[in-house]
Structures are given as C-alpha cells and as structure tokens.
Design a protein around this motif. Structure first.
Motif, short mmCIF file in Angstrom:
data_model
loop_
_atom_site.label_atom_id
_atom_site.label_comp_id
_atom_site.label_asym_id
_atom_site.label_seq_id
_atom_site.Cartn_x
_atom_site.Cartn_y
_atom_site.Cartn_z
N ARG A 160 45.80 46.03 -20.90
CA ARG A 160 46.52 46.55 -22.06
C ARG A 160 45.35 46.76 -23.31
O ARG A 160 44.80 45.39 -23.50
CB ARG A 160 47.84 45.71 -22.49
CG ARG A 160 48.77 46.01 -21.51
CD ARG A 160 50.00 44.85 -21.72
NE ARG A 160 50.86 44.91 -20.73
CZ ARG A 160 51.81 44.03 -20.43
NH1 ARG A 160 51.70 43.03 -21.18
NH2 ARG A 160 52.78 44.15 -19.65
N LEU A 258 50.50 53.28 -15.84
CA LEU A 258 50.00 53.06 -16.98
C LEU A 258 50.76 54.13 -18.29
O LEU A 258 51.22 55.19 -17.76
CB LEU A 258 48.51 54.18 -17.04
CG LEU A 258 47.72 54.22 -18.12
CD1 LEU A 258 47.20 52.92 -18.89
CD2 LEU A 258 46.28 55.19 -17.77
N VAL A 259 50.72 53.38 -19.59
CA VAL A 259 51.55 54.29 -20.66
C VAL A 259 50.54 54.32 -21.65
O VAL A 259 49.63 53.44 -22.13
CB VAL A 259 52.65 53.36 -21.01
CG1 VAL A 259 53.18 53.93 -22.20
CG2 VAL A 259 53.75 53.29 -19.94
N ARG A 280 55.89 54.42 -30.09
CA ARG A 280 54.82 53.46 -29.89
C ARG A 280 55.64 52.08 -29.21
O ARG A 280 55.42 51.63 -28.20
CB ARG A 280 54.02 53.18 -30.98
CG ARG A 280 53.04 51.80 -30.62
CD ARG A 280 52.63 51.49 -31.90
NE ARG A 280 53.52 51.26 -33.01
CZ ARG A 280 53.49 51.49 -34.15
NH1 ARG A 280 52.67 52.48 -34.51
NH2 ARG A 280 54.69 51.20 -34.99
N ALA A 283 57.06 52.60 -25.94
CA ALA A 283 56.02 52.67 -24.92
C ALA A 283 55.71 51.32 -24.47
O ALA A 283 55.76 50.71 -23.32
CB ALA A 283 54.62 53.46 -25.09
N MET A 284 55.65 50.47 -25.53
CA MET A 284 55.19 49.06 -25.35
C MET A 284 56.28 48.21 -24.71
O MET A 284 56.04 47.28 -23.89
CB MET A 284 54.69 48.33 -26.49
CG MET A 284 53.52 48.79 -27.25
SD MET A 284 52.29 48.91 -26.00
CE MET A 284 52.19 50.75 -25.82
N ARG A 286 58.45 49.38 -22.56
CA ARG A 286 58.26 49.88 -21.18
C ARG A 286 57.30 49.18 -20.51
O ARG A 286 57.48 48.82 -19.32
CB ARG A 286 58.16 51.53 -21.17
CG ARG A 286 58.59 51.88 -19.81
CD ARG A 286 58.60 53.47 -19.79
NE ARG A 286 58.96 53.94 -18.73
CZ ARG A 286 59.44 55.32 -18.23
NH1 ARG A 286 59.29 56.08 -19.34
NH2 ARG A 286 59.79 55.76 -17.11
N ALA A 287 55.97 49.15 -20.96
CA ALA A 287 54.88 48.48 -20.37
C ALA A 287 55.35 46.99 -20.15
O ALA A 287 54.88 46.37 -19.19
CB ALA A 287 53.72 48.68 -21.11
N CYS A 292 53.08 46.72 -16.69
CA CYS A 292 52.24 48.01 -16.30
C CYS A 292 51.10 48.09 -17.44
O CYS A 292 50.96 47.40 -18.30
CB CYS A 292 52.87 49.19 -16.11
SG CYS A 292 53.27 49.97 -17.44
N ALA A 294 48.80 49.66 -20.44
CA ALA A 294 49.17 50.33 -21.59
C ALA A 294 47.97 50.50 -22.45
O ALA A 294 47.11 49.51 -22.78
CB ALA A 294 50.26 49.57 -22.44
#
Length: 665
Positions: A160, A258-259, A280, A283-284, A286-287, A292, A294
C-alpha cells in the motif's frame, strides 16, 4: 389459481427490499416455491410484495427456518438468476453504510447498475493470456522502492502506497505498468479516476500492455446496456482491469489484488447522492477487507492521503529530490500588485507582469505553446462598483451579476438570468463598474491583443479540448480543462490566484496547489526552458510548496494545522442539515459518543445544496458533530439509529446527514 408448493430444500429466502425508508433497512423472510428454488439463490434480484405493493429486493441467503412470528408471504418472482450481489460486494456495502450512516439500499443503488436483460444474455470468452508483454520496470525505478513495489503487486502482496508522481510523468503509463504487473500475477485490478478524459487516457495506455478484451471502462456517460454489459464482464471474471469514475469503486472484480485511486483531491470523487461516500475511502475500505494492494496517486497530495502515511497504513512512493528538481519546470512567483505601474502597455492589457510576459514570448519564439490558467470561465463572471468595490448584485434575487461579452447591453444575473441594463451601485450610487474576476473568454481576448498574430485557443465549459498539436499557441483554460500537448508546454501562467486561495473553504490551499501542480506538471523541465509564472506573493506557503515542488511538505503542514484545530481527517465530523426543529429532534434521538462536540447551529454555508425535503423558502441550518478518530463508527451508528427513529415516526421532517463532508463550510 394453482396451489404453490414450497421448495424442499431451504424453502425460506431472506431478502433485503430496495426501500428508500431508513427504518426498513432490514431483512425480511419470504417463502420460495419449488419452481423458483433453482433461481432464487443468494445475490439474485427478486420481486416481493411489501405492504401491498411490489418492490425489488436482493436475496441475501436461503434458510430452513425463520424467526418471523406469523405467516410468510411468497416471493413474487425471480427477476434474474444472475447473482449480482456477491459476498465481497455485500460486505463492502455493509461497511460503507456503517461508515457513512447510510442505508444499504442507498449504497446498493450506487454499487449495482440497473439490470438490462439483453446484456445478461450476451456471453464472451475470457482472454487466456491478458498481459501482452512483460512489464518494463524502468518507469517505476525512478521512485524509491518502485521496482520492489511492482514485484509485490505481481506476487499478490498487500503493498500500500501513496505515490507522488514526478512533474512531467505520464501517470497513465505508470498506472498501466502497475496494473499489468498485478494482472500478470493472476490478480484483478480496479482503477478509479476523476473523469472521462482520465478514463480515455488510462484506457489507451493500459490496452498497450493488457489485452483490450480484459479491460473495461465504466462511466456515467455509458448507456444502460453498455454499462451493465461491462459490469457483468467484471462480475463473470472476463475483465481483469476495470477503469472507471467514482461509482466504479464498487465494481465486482474477481480476485481483486490492486485498487488504484488517481488524484483523490478531485471533488468529483465525492458522491453527491446519499450516503455521500468518497471513492478514496471506499477503495481503502475494500483494500482493508480483502488484504490487497492499494495505491493513491497524484501530482499533489491531500491531508487524507498523508494521514494514511503517518498512520503506517501506507508507505511513501516518491522520487529523490535531484530527480524532482531535474523534472520540474522553473517556478516564478510574481506579486500581482502594481499592474498600473507597469510601463509595458502589452503587460497592462494582458494583466501580466513583464517577467511573465517575457517568459511567454520566449516559449512562443521557441515554437512551444503557452498555457494560461484562469479560475473562471465566461467573459466577466463577477463585477463590482469601480468606486467603492461593492459587489454588483441582482435587484430581484441578490445573485451575482456578470458580463457575457464586451459590448453587452447589460449585466446578467448568474442565478435567475435577468438582465440589468442600468447598473448603479446600491451603496454609493456610481454607475461605473470593474471586473472582480476575469473569465477565460475575456482573458483570451486580452492575450490576443498582447500577442498579435498568435493563435489563441480557449478550453473551458462546454468547449474543452482534450489535446492540441505542438506549436506556438496561447491556450487559455480553466482548472481541469487544460489540453494535453505532446512534448509539454513551454510555459504556464497562473492568473488570479487570489480567487482560488481566498475561498472560505477548509481545503482552499490544498485544492489550489493541486490545480497548480496539475498545470505545472505539463510544462517542460527547467533544463528545456520550461517556466511557470504564478501571479501571487511568494511568501504564501502554498506558493512556496509550488516553487520547491514539495506537495508532501505542504500536506504534512496541512495535516498538522488541522490536528491543532481538530478538523478532518484528524477527527471524524458529521454535518446535519435541515430545519432547526428537525435537526434538534434528530440529535435528541442520537445517543452520541461521550466525547462528541456539537458545533453550531449556523446557516447552511453558501454553495451547499439544500436538503431535498426542505421547502424553497424555509430556513436551513447546519449542525456539526465532532468526535475523536476512533469514535467514527460510533458516531455513524448513533446518527443512523436516530435517522431510523425519525423515519419510523413519520411526523418529523427529513434531514441530511453527511459523515466527513468534503466541504464543511
């Protein structure tokens, strides 16, 4: 009517109706008939009868027993056997609703596009070898740890980073390299960008490295069929890279590794519909859920991104200072006072100090285009009294008056559209006016007089140029509408800086630096003669950050300043908008955390849209509720519960609740 027979195995479906009523955001049990059993699986769309009317719903699970006391109704029908709500997206929807004090149906409307039957019937074969060529690590090698970062993506590790793109960097090429590295390892990639221009640029770069059949682009401009077909390609595992705007952050990418979020400071990444999530943050989330990789990238940096680095959740991905200095253009800060004292008539007509004018002429003489950024489109979007400087306002609605062209018969109100043909200052009575802000069209006119014989191109509003050909030209553009030029601009002039820096907004300095750096990044390096002239005082910290090309230092200072006064992202804050009675009633029902501070009430800040349920002439207030960083979920849960109570009572006006709004006021 034939008698229905319940399914032999797990005859009960637990469903979530898509209702807009907050207190009904819960699951309900329905009987599944034997004929529906095969299709009524978790994740599919169904229709159920609820309080006498048919509503859409999603099946969450199949069960053998129910805890409902009384007789169960039957599923009306299965709309589609496609399981569009998979467990991963369901977990994300739950988390976003909890984070933003929203309802799951509202989040589902953002996450899953409307069904299109024809798109579901279409079938496509997934590409067998989606990566065309091995990834060249040279581009990422310019950043500290860049090659190791690519290797981590290929191996599926949770790397990340907050990536600080170099000036002149082709950001879409670097993102395409990162995506190709992850795809080559067998992982899916999701890239979220602000607008369609960014989608097009990233698509072009990505499809040179990844089979186009494995790349889909999602945006609001697509028709229902095309959008749903591409969304299904991601759901079915055919698309390995999904590129899109803010709502694409929910796309069901298979085996997501990967995000990526590019330019997270752009306002368009904040959803304007309830529950108002920011791409944002989603997405964070989700990561974090999927463990995963980011990446948050940009030429500048937000305080929120810097907070992720300081917390240890993400690492810096930056180039060394010698590389930054070599890639950046020369930046000059020119005080905007004293134009009247300039002896150069062309400088006076162009609203530019002579030094900036000479830089523009040098670039044009070398055959390079010059970019002029102005904060507003139009001709003269705001005027004032020439004697006492009082802003000119409409007599009917008090809206701001503007001039649409040089020889206009009068000023036009930007709110109600009425024309005032006899302008007179309401304070001193003078009929003389002056421009407060000069728009892109007026600036283009002035530049044409200062540089006779030079082509002038305007890119603003509805007439935005995506790319222009190299060669001597003056390009006048508003922020975000700057055309790309192969080889870069020879010079850039940033005008009317006070219009950006002087806004009464928490993020004014951060957003101004972001807009300036987006322009300066398109200018040639100083070694090739690239110059950026900003008409502003050099002592301003934001101007200093541009001169030194230090967005990280600016973000650190911004984060420290917000920490001192307890503002996001150092705390969580909720904005509650509505009538005074409705806001007071909602906060009475909310069991707020013990550390919560209530700030206000104040009038709704200018420029903020009114809550949908309020009457046009009704006064609207805003209350702010602030809690420490670790109490964010508690704040959201208490407000969510209070909203449900108010909804169930039906005798109270609705209010709008936003958690960590982009603009507090």
């Amino acid at each position: 009517m034939p008698i229905r027979r319940a399914a032999e195995h797990e005859p009960i479906a637990r469903v979530l109706p898509m209702l807009s009523v907050p207190h009904l955001d819960r699951e309900f049990d329905y009987l599944v008939s034997a004929e529906q059993s095969d299709d009524a699986q978790p994740g599919v769309r169904v229709r159920v009868r609820f309080h006498g009317r048919l509503v859409d719903a999603f099946v969450l699970e199949r069960r053998s027993e129910t805890d409902h006391v009384g007789q169960l109704g039957w599923l009306d029908r299965v709309i589609s056997a496609e399981p569009v709500l998979n467990p991963e997206i369901r977990r994300l929807v739950d988390a976003v609703a909890a984070r933003y004090a929203g309802t799951r149906p509202d989040v589902l409307r953002l996450a899953i596009p409307p069904r299109h039957a024809g798109a579901e019937k279409a079938q496509a074969d997934p590409p067998l070898l989606p990566v065309i060529d091995p990834v060249d690590p040279a581009g990422w090698a310019r950043y500290g740890g860049g090659e190791g970062f690519l290797a981590a993506l290929r191996d599926g590790r949770a790397a990340r980073a907050v990536w600080q793109a170099l000036p002149g960097e082709q950001w879409c090429d670097r993102i395409a390299d990162a995506a190709a590295a992850a795809v080559s390892g067998g992982y899916g990639v999701l890239a979220v960008v602000p607008d369609q221009r960014d989608i097009d640029a990233l698509w072009q770069a990505a499809t040179t490295r990844i089979d186009p059949a494995a790349v889909v682009a999602l945006s609001a401009g697509l028709g229902p069929s095309a959008r749903y077909r591409r969304w299904l390609a991601a759901l079915r595992g055919h698309a390995r890279l999904v590129i899109g705007t803010r709502s694409a952050v929910f796309a069901p990418v298979e085996r997501l590794g990967l995000v990526i979020v590019w330019d997270d400071g752009d306002d368009t990444l904040a959803e304007p519909r309830a529950p108002y999530p920011h791409a944002r943050e989603v997405a964070m989330l989700r990561a974090h859920q999927l463990r995963c990789a980011a990446v948050i990238g940009g030429y500048s940096r937000t305080a929120e991104s810097q907070a992720l680095v300081q917390s240890g959740w993400a690492h810096d991905l930056v180039a060394s200072r010698p590389l930054v200095r070599a890639a950046a253009p020369r930046v000059l800060a020119l005080d905007d006072e004293g134009y009247a004292e300039e002896r150069d008539p062309a400088a006076r007509s162009a609203r530019l100090p002579s030094l900036a004018l000479r830089a523009a002429r040098a670039a044009l003489d070398n055959g390079a285009p010059v970019l002029i950024q102005v904060p507003r489109r139009g001709y003269v979007p705001s005027v004032a009294c020439a004697r006492c400087r009082t802003i000119a306002r409409c007599r009917h609605c008090m809206g701001p008056l503007s001039l649409s062209e040089r020889d206009a018969a009068g000023a036009v109100c930007r709110w109600c559209g009425r024309m005032d043909t006899a302008l007179r200052c309401r304070r001193c009575g003078s009929d003389a006016i002056r421009a407060v802000v000069v728009g892109a069209r007026r600036t283009a006119e002035e530049m044409g007089r200062a540089f006779p014989g030079t082509t002038v191109i305007t890119s603003a509003g509805d007439a935005v140029h995506t790319e222009i050909e190299p060669g001597p030209a003056l390009v006048v553009a508003t922020p975000g509408a700057e055309p790309h030029v192969p080889g870069g601009y020879g010079a850039a002039l940033l005008l009317d800086s006070w219009a950006l820096l002087g806004r009464q907004d928490l993020r004014a300095a951060e957003d101004t630096l972001r807009r300036w750096m987006a322009v300066a990044a398109q200018v040639r390096p100083r070694g090739d003669g690239g110059v950026v002239a900003v008409v502003a005082e050099s002592a301003i910290p934001t101007v200093q950050a541009l001169i030194k090309w230090d967005p990280v230092g600016h973000a650190e200072a911004e984060l420290a300043a917000r920490s001192e006064v307890a503002l996001p992202p150092c705390v969580h804050m909720a904005a509650v908008d509505g009538s005074s009675d409705a806001v007071s009633a909602l906060l009475e029902h909310a069991e707020l955390p013990e550390d919560a501070d209530q700030l206000g009430p104040v009038d709704l800040p200018p420029g903020v849209r009114r809550p949908p349920a309020t009457e046009p002439g009704e006064p609207v207030i805003r209350m702010l509720v602030r809690v420490p960083k670790d109490e964010g979920l508690g704040l959201a849960a208490s407000l969510r519960h209070a909203i449900a109570i108010a909804s169930a009572r039906r005798d109270q006006e609705a209010v709008r609740v936003q958690i960590d709004p982009l603009h507090i006021g």
